[in-house]
Motif scaffolding. Structure first.
Motif, short mmCIF file in Angstrom:
data_model
loop_
_atom_site.label_atom_id
_atom_site.label_comp_id
_atom_site.label_asym_id
_atom_site.label_seq_id
_atom_site.Cartn_x
_atom_site.Cartn_y
_atom_site.Cartn_z
N GLU A 37 1.66 29.52 -53.77
CA GLU A 37 2.25 29.63 -52.43
C GLU A 37 1.33 30.33 -51.44
OE1 GLU A 37 3.72 30.96 -55.17
OE2 GLU A 37 4.93 29.20 -55.66
N GLN A 38 0.26 30.95 -51.92
CA GLN A 38 -0.62 31.74 -51.05
C GLN A 38 -2.04 31.16 -51.08
OE1 GLN A 38 0.52 35.36 -53.23
NE2 GLN A 38 1.07 36.28 -51.27
N LYS A 39 -2.18 29.99 -50.50
CA LYS A 39 -3.48 29.33 -50.49
C LYS A 39 -4.46 29.99 -49.52
CE LYS A 39 -1.66 24.80 -51.86
NZ LYS A 39 -1.56 23.37 -51.51
N ASN A 40 -3.95 30.87 -48.66
CA ASN A 40 -4.83 31.56 -47.72
C ASN A 40 -5.47 32.80 -48.34
OD1 ASN A 40 -2.12 32.72 -47.68
ND2 ASN A 40 -2.90 34.08 -46.08
N ILE A 41 -5.10 33.14 -49.58
CA ILE A 41 -5.69 34.28 -50.28
C ILE A 41 -6.51 33.75 -51.44
CG2 ILE A 41 -5.25 36.45 -51.46
CD1 ILE A 41 -2.60 36.63 -50.01
N LEU A 42 -7.81 34.01 -51.43
CA LEU A 42 -8.72 33.46 -52.43
C LEU A 42 -9.28 34.56 -53.32
CD1 LEU A 42 -10.71 31.04 -50.10
CD2 LEU A 42 -8.68 30.52 -51.46
N VAL A 43 -9.40 34.26 -54.60
CA VAL A 43 -10.00 35.21 -55.54
C VAL A 43 -11.15 34.52 -56.27
CG1 VAL A 43 -7.91 36.55 -55.88
CG2 VAL A 43 -8.35 34.60 -57.35
N VAL A 44 -12.14 35.32 -56.65
CA VAL A 44 -13.28 34.81 -57.39
C VAL A 44 -13.77 35.92 -58.32
CG1 VAL A 44 -14.91 35.51 -55.59
CG2 VAL A 44 -15.58 33.75 -57.22
N GLY A 45 -14.23 35.53 -59.50
CA GLY A 45 -14.78 36.49 -60.43
C GLY A 45 -13.91 36.65 -61.67
N PRO A 46 -14.48 37.32 -62.67
CA PRO A 46 -15.78 37.98 -62.64
C PRO A 46 -16.93 37.00 -62.82
CG PRO A 46 -14.77 38.25 -64.78
CD PRO A 46 -13.75 37.55 -63.92
N VAL A 47 -18.01 37.24 -62.08
CA VAL A 47 -19.23 36.44 -62.17
C VAL A 47 -20.42 37.39 -62.25
CG1 VAL A 47 -18.31 34.42 -60.99
CG2 VAL A 47 -19.29 36.27 -59.64
N PRO A 48 -21.55 36.95 -62.77
CA PRO A 48 -22.72 37.83 -62.91
C PRO A 48 -23.18 38.39 -61.57
CG PRO A 48 -23.01 35.83 -64.21
CD PRO A 48 -21.80 35.61 -63.35
N GLY A 49 -23.28 39.71 -61.48
CA GLY A 49 -23.66 40.35 -60.23
C GLY A 49 -25.08 40.04 -59.78
N LYS A 50 -25.98 39.86 -60.74
CA LYS A 50 -27.38 39.58 -60.37
C LYS A 50 -27.51 38.27 -59.63
CE LYS A 50 -30.01 42.33 -63.68
NZ LYS A 50 -31.10 42.31 -64.70
N LYS A 51 -26.62 37.33 -59.91
CA LYS A 51 -26.70 36.02 -59.28
C LYS A 51 -25.78 35.91 -58.07
CE LYS A 51 -26.54 31.09 -60.43
NZ LYS A 51 -26.30 30.09 -61.51
N TYR A 52 -24.67 36.66 -58.09
CA TYR A 52 -23.66 36.46 -57.05
C TYR A 52 -23.30 37.75 -56.32
CZ TYR A 52 -22.97 31.84 -59.14
OH TYR A 52 -23.15 30.56 -59.60
N SER A 53 -24.26 38.62 -56.09
CA SER A 53 -23.97 39.79 -55.26
C SER A 53 -23.74 39.37 -53.81
CB SER A 53 -25.11 40.81 -55.34
OG SER A 53 -26.31 40.25 -54.86
#
Length: 316
Positions: free
Chosen positions: A139-155
């Protein structure tokens, strides 16, 4: 036989993704946006605090960059930066050193959402890379989450955002809207149930003298026994990871640190604004500028003509 609704399929898919993430990074991640999704209906409290800060106690900076204004039904970039010293290592859940992972939650205005892949340019696809974004809830498509992902690549991460069209969505207006960001690097100090992780300081549960420090077989870590002034015994279980600062025979006070603080990460919040611009306003502004320009040109021409008439009359 169409017994699976769209919401059920989405929930099953999210469960599989979470299971895969948990298995693949179980040694280095224990508190990321998925925990917020599971425990809070809203990621931002009434005070403005984003709930990730309940588990990630250290404060660290984060940055967000968005265009000053966007047109309706257009794709734009929200660039999120989670800076940290990439040479440092954190304590994994098994007590061993590991690289830092990062995660983020981006709270967009109502109507804004993740841009569909077919709307992305090749350049934007390259910037996004292999990042997987998911809505906070169906119901909340306006709130996006991502992670965990490698910090060295995705800082630094690029969120592809699709702006709404007020001509199609009457709940949206041409206004200035706030955007909120929460971003963390490294593991948290607390689990959602309030228990401590091995990425925090362990303190004495009572004042007294350290009577024994017993290693925990198999799991690693120690049981630190404190003998109080009333000959009672208090035991503090310290998991593998934190380094002991005390030894047998040391006198300690209540809440005195028994270990170092192994945490090298932290959580940060930032906010910015974006204007949903009405194309008609831009067209009107352009017409206004053209009108002013033409008026200036005609004024100059009229002045030149008037000067020529005056010069002709003087010569006559």
């Amino acid at each position: 036989m169409n017994f699976l609704t769209k919401d059920k399929v989405l929930k099953v898919f999210n469960f599989l993704v979470v299971t895969f993430i948990s298995i693949s990074i179980s040694n280095s991640a224990n508190a990321y946006p998925i925990f917020a999704q599971q425990n809070y209906n809203q990621p931002r409290e009434a005070t403005g605090r984003i709930v990730c800060a309940n588990c990630h106690l250290a404060q660290k900076p984060v940055e967000i960059e968005v265009p000053q204004s966007v047109l309706p039904d257009t794709v734009f970039e929200a660039v999120v930066k989670i800076p940290y010293d990439q040479q440092i290592k954190q304590i994994g859940s098994n007590g061993k050193k590991a690289g830092l992972n990062v995660g983020a939650v981006l709270i967009l205005p109502e109507g804004f959402q993740l841009a569909p892949p077919e709307r992305l340019s090749d350049e934007m696809k390259a910037k996004v890379g292999k990042l997987y974004f998911s809505p906070y809830s169906p119901e909340q498509k306006n709130i996006l989450v991502v992670g965990p992902v490698p910090g060295k690549k995705y800082s630094e991460m690029t969120f592809p955002i699709l702006s709404p069209d007020p001509s199609k969505d009457k709940s949206v207006s041409y206004l200035k809207y706030p955007i909120y960001l929460g971003g963390n690097r490294g593991r948290g100090q607390l689990y959602p149930d309030g228990s401590k992780s091995n990425n925090t300081v362990y303190t004495a549960s009572a004042a007294g003298t350290i009577s024994s420090i017993d290693p925990i077989e198999g799991k690693g870590g120690f049981n630190v026994k404190i003998k109080t002034s009333t000959d009672e015994e208090s035991i503090v279980t310290i998991p593998a990871g934190p380094e002991l600062l005390v030894k047998v025979g040391d006198s300690v006070k209540a809440d005195q640190a028994l270990t170092n603080n192994p945490n090298v990460g932290g959580f940060g919040q930032a906010e910015t604004e974006v204007v949903l611009q009405n194309p008609a306003r831009i067209q009107g502004l352009l017409i206004f500028f053209v009108t002013i320009l033409l008026a200036q040109v005609f004024l100059v021409l009229k002045k030149k003509q008037f000067e020529k008439v005056q010069l002709a009359e003087m010569n006559f």
